[in-house]
Enzyme design. Structure first.
Site, mmCIF file in Angstrom:
data_model
loop_
_atom_site.group_PDB
_atom_site.id
_atom_site.type_symbol
_atom_site.label_atom_id
_atom_site.label_comp_id
_atom_site.label_asym_id
_atom_site.label_seq_id
_atom_site.Cartn_x
_atom_site.Cartn_y
_atom_site.Cartn_z
ATOM 1 C CB THR A 34 -0.706 -0.217 1.264
ATOM 2 O OG1 THR A 34 -1.736 -1.021 1.040
ATOM 3 C CG2 THR A 34 -1.709 1.292 1.362
ATOM 4 C CB VAL A 35 3.171 2.885 2.571
ATOM 5 C CG1 VAL A 35 3.785 3.919 2.736
ATOM 6 C CG2 VAL A 35 2.147 2.619 3.448
ATOM 7 C CD GLU A 134 6.756 13.462 10.990
ATOM 8 O OE1 GLU A 134 7.407 14.241 11.090
ATOM 9 O OE2 GLU A 134 5.811 13.229 11.896
ATOM 10 C CB VAL A 137 3.594 8.671 15.104
ATOM 11 C CG1 VAL A 137 2.673 8.809 16.384
ATOM 12 C CG2 VAL A 137 4.735 7.477 15.944
ATOM 13 C CD GLU A 194 -4.838 -3.640 7.583
ATOM 14 O OE1 GLU A 194 -4.733 -4.658 6.783
ATOM 15 O OE2 GLU A 194 -4.164 -2.626 7.361
ATOM 16 C CG ASP A 205 -1.765 0.921 15.258
ATOM 17 O OD1 ASP A 205 -0.874 0.404 14.288
ATOM 18 O OD2 ASP A 205 -2.266 2.012 15.271
ATOM 19 C CE LYS A 209 0.107 4.050 14.504
ATOM 20 N NZ LYS A 209 -1.502 4.266 14.236
ATOM 21 N N GLY A 306 -3.225 5.617 5.010
ATOM 22 C CA GLY A 306 -3.629 5.784 3.716
ATOM 23 C C GLY A 306 -2.293 5.785 2.875
HETATM 24 N N1 NAP Z 1 -1.203 1.387 5.066
HETATM 25 C C1 NAP Z 1 -0.974 2.601 5.647
HETATM 26 O O1 NAP Z 1 -1.927 3.352 5.655
HETATM 27 C C2 NAP Z 1 0.229 2.746 6.493
HETATM 28 C C3 NAP Z 1 0.024 3.931 7.415
HETATM 29 C C4 NAP Z 1 1.216 4.374 8.512
HETATM 30 C C5 NAP Z 1 2.405 3.345 8.262
HETATM 31 N N2 NAP Z 1 2.108 2.109 7.662
HETATM 32 C C6 NAP Z 1 3.395 1.273 7.689
HETATM 33 O O2 NAP Z 1 4.013 0.997 6.683
HETATM 34 C C7 NAP Z 1 4.592 -0.071 6.509
HETATM 35 C C8 NAP Z 1 4.012 -0.695 5.304
HETATM 36 O O3 NAP Z 1 2.573 -0.840 5.225
HETATM 37 P P1 NAP Z 1 1.793 -1.225 4.109
HETATM 38 O O4 NAP Z 1 0.350 -0.929 4.397
HETATM 39 O O5 NAP Z 1 2.257 -0.722 2.617
HETATM 40 O O6 NAP Z 1 2.037 -2.837 4.019
HETATM 41 P P2 NAP Z 1 1.695 -3.852 2.822
HETATM 42 O O7 NAP Z 1 0.637 -3.456 2.023
HETATM 43 O O8 NAP Z 1 1.127 -5.248 3.313
HETATM 44 O O9 NAP Z 1 3.010 -4.264 1.877
HETATM 45 C C9 NAP Z 1 4.198 -4.681 2.341
HETATM 46 C C10 NAP Z 1 5.109 -5.063 1.361
HETATM 47 O O10 NAP Z 1 6.412 -5.514 1.911
HETATM 48 C C11 NAP Z 1 6.754 -6.593 1.114
HETATM 49 N N3 NAP Z 1 7.192 -7.814 2.265
HETATM 50 C C12 NAP Z 1 6.587 -7.980 3.413
HETATM 51 N N4 NAP Z 1 7.369 -9.068 3.975
HETATM 52 C C13 NAP Z 1 8.589 -9.230 3.217
HETATM 53 C C14 NAP Z 1 9.764 -10.110 3.201
HETATM 54 N N5 NAP Z 1 9.940 -10.877 4.259
HETATM 55 N N6 NAP Z 1 10.701 -10.011 2.470
HETATM 56 C C15 NAP Z 1 10.297 -9.186 1.149
HETATM 57 N N7 NAP Z 1 9.339 -8.342 1.187
HETATM 58 C C16 NAP Z 1 8.392 -8.321 2.126
HETATM 59 C C17 NAP Z 1 5.230 -7.222 0.713
HETATM 60 O O11 NAP Z 1 5.748 -8.200 -0.409
HETATM 61 P P3 NAP Z 1 4.769 -8.752 -1.500
HETATM 62 O O12 NAP Z 1 3.975 -7.625 -2.135
HETATM 63 O O13 NAP Z 1 5.519 -9.967 -2.131
HETATM 64 O O14 NAP Z 1 3.456 -9.293 -0.238
HETATM 65 C C18 NAP Z 1 4.663 -5.811 0.091
HETATM 66 O O15 NAP Z 1 5.316 -5.405 -0.915
HETATM 67 C C19 NAP Z 1 4.141 -0.821 7.830
HETATM 68 O O16 NAP Z 1 5.243 -0.739 8.715
HETATM 69 C C20 NAP Z 1 3.063 0.007 8.294
HETATM 70 O O17 NAP Z 1 2.910 -0.299 9.664
HETATM 71 C C21 NAP Z 1 1.296 1.826 6.873
#
Ligand code: NAP
Length: 427
Positions: A34-35, A134, A137, A194, A205, A209, A306
């Site tokens: 997502t990010v 940044e 949190v 989720e 969560d 933070k 987001g």
């Molecule tokens: N989503 C939000 O709105 C949000 C907001 C604030 C902070 N965050 C933080 O941002 C970070 C990413 O979140 P996200 O929502 O983008 O997560 P996500 O959609 O689950 O994406 C995770 C990515 O990491 C890859 N990945 C996971 N484990 C891996 C491994 N062992 N080796 C290689 N690649 C791996 C996944 O690969 P695959 O594509 O192959 O599965 C995917 O591309 C997290 O720390 C989250 O807490 C997210």
């Protein structure tokens, strides 16, 4: 894997077509979910602008997911590593290896920082690199930068935060009468929760933070396991409705504060009176209030999650690594200054109380391109007070309308106009 520009840069996007003589700034991207994918897109869009700011164009040197990319190759080809994998391992190992190899790191990983922060901060200091977080949190709300930089010299007393948008959205739905289960289902349907929302609704969560914010604000290492947390699963909709009648609103509040000569960090549901700065934060928004004697109180709020919003915070950290923060950007192409701005207006008139007055005022407004949104009329003996809000109109047209209204024979005093800002951000 070979170095490649971001996908948007490859597509062309709004890329600057002038030659870039300076060396690109290569970024290794770990995670393309997502990010990560939003960061890739945003980097492609904003790279020409960042180059004008910093003198170097940021480009992706490689991307790692479970199915593509090699960490070793990405590390070798980058000056900065962006970690957007989430979870503890292998994120911890990659971040440590990147810093030990002299790479700056930007991460959005609250789990990692709240459980291994001290190890990571020490590695950054030992290797003379920056570790920026940044986005870990409150999403795009710049609370980390404010605590670490703007308020670095302040003696803070307390932080209160709504740092989990999912639970705030659920509580907003419950305030409208939904049960907890209905509100949770609606939150998932709208994509704010989720499939497994346990970390959000249990308060874990938010606790992660608050551990990070407490470390920044009070200089005390706080591990996630040291933060007691209580969630929202047991709350009843009627508690929220009774409380509303008492002028109280319910939020999941994270607190970090000086108490009894020590530090208390905790997360639990709490009622707030309507005047509290966090009381009006609704839906998926986050907000953090910081208090101290010197500053009294500062509140920051905005989208807490987001892909694109979080990616924006990540890019801000990248730019901070690339150039000293708080330097005004060099003059870019100047934007023309717009003077004749459209706005909604509140209009106040004292008029003779006789039939047809409102119609004549409406006709003048209509001739000048304005229409009435809402109106209130109150009798004052022989006169009446006519108060209305009109839809957006330019200042010059409003001036024409006011001049013409002032000439109407039933006007008893000059009309008054005050702008109305109509945007509402809380949902
Ligand atoms: N989503 C939000 O709105 C949000 C907001 C604030 C902070 N965050 C933080 O941002 C970070 C990413 O979140 P996200 O929502 O983008 O997560 P996500 O959609 O689950 O994406 C995770 C990515 O990491 C890859 N990945 C996971 N484990 C891996 C491994 N062992 N080796 C290689 N690649 C791996 C996944 O690969 P695959 O594509 O192959 O599965 C995917 O591309 C997290 O720390 C989250 O807490 C997210």
């Amino acid at each position: 894997m070979s170095a490649r520009p971001s996908s948007a840069a490859l597509r062309g996007g709004n890329a600057d077509t002038r030659p870039h003589p300076s060396k690109p700034f290569p970024i290794g991207l770990l995670g393309h979910g997502t990010v990560g994918s939003a960061f890739d897109t945003l980097l492609g869009e904003r790279s020409p602008y960042v180059q004008r700011l910093t003198g170097r164009a940021p480009v992706l040197a490689g991307t790692l997911t479970r199915s593509q990319g090699s960490f070793e190759e990405i590390l070798a080809g980058s000056e900065l590593v962006v970690e957007l994998l989430g979870g503890i391992e292998p994120a911890r190992e990659y971040v440590l290896r990147a810093m030990r190899a002299g790479r700056h790191v930007v991460t959005a990983n609250k789990q990692l920082l709240s459980q291994h922060g001290e190890e990571l901060f020490a590695a950054a200091a030992e290797n003379g690199v920056q570790l920026r977080f940044e986005a870990a949190v409150a999403g795009v709300v710049p609370v980390v930068r404010v605590l670490a930089e703007s308020l670095a010299g302040a003696h803070l007393e307390r932080i209160h935060g709504i740092v989990n948008g999912t639970t705030n959205f659920i509580l907003s739905e419950m305030e409208r009468g939904s049960s907890y289960q209905e509100a949770l289902a609606e939150t998932q349907r709208q994509g704010y929760a989720e499939a497994d929302p346990s970390d959000d609704v249990s308060g874990r969560d938010a606790a992660a933070k608050m551990a990070i914010l407490a470390r920044l604000a009070f200089g005390t290492p706080v591990h996630l396991d040291e933060v007691p947390y209580e969630g929202i699963e047991h709350l009843q909709a009627d508690d929220l409705q009774y409380a509303r009648e008492l002028g109280l609103g319910l939020k999941l509040i994270g607190t970090a504060e000086r108490r009894d000569g020590g530090l208390s960090v905790r997360v639990h549901p709490a009622f707030l009176y309507a005047g509290h700065p966090l009381a009006s934060v609704r839906g998926p928004f986050n907000a953090v209030t910081v208090e101290s004697d010197a500053i009294t109180e500062i509140t920051m709020s905005g989208p807490g999650a987001g892909g694109r919003q979080t990616a924006s915070a990540v890019l801000g950290d990248v730019v901070s690594v690339m150039r000293p923060p708080c330097v005004p950007p060099p003059p870019l192409e100047p934007l023309a200054l717009v003077r004749d701005v459209s706005s909604s207006f509140y209009l106040h008139m004292e008029v003779a109380d006789r039939p047809g007055v409102l119609g004549e005022v409406a006709n003048v407004l209509g001739d000048c391109g304005a229409s009435i949104k809402s109106v209130v009329q109150r009798g004052l003996g022989e006169n009446a007070r006519l108060v209305m809000v009109i839809h957006p109109i330019s200042q010059s047209r409003l001036d024409d309308a006011l001049q013409r209204i002032a000439e109407l024979d039933f006007l008893r005093s000059a009309p008054r106009a005050i702008r109305v800002i109509e945007e509402e951000f809380n949902v």
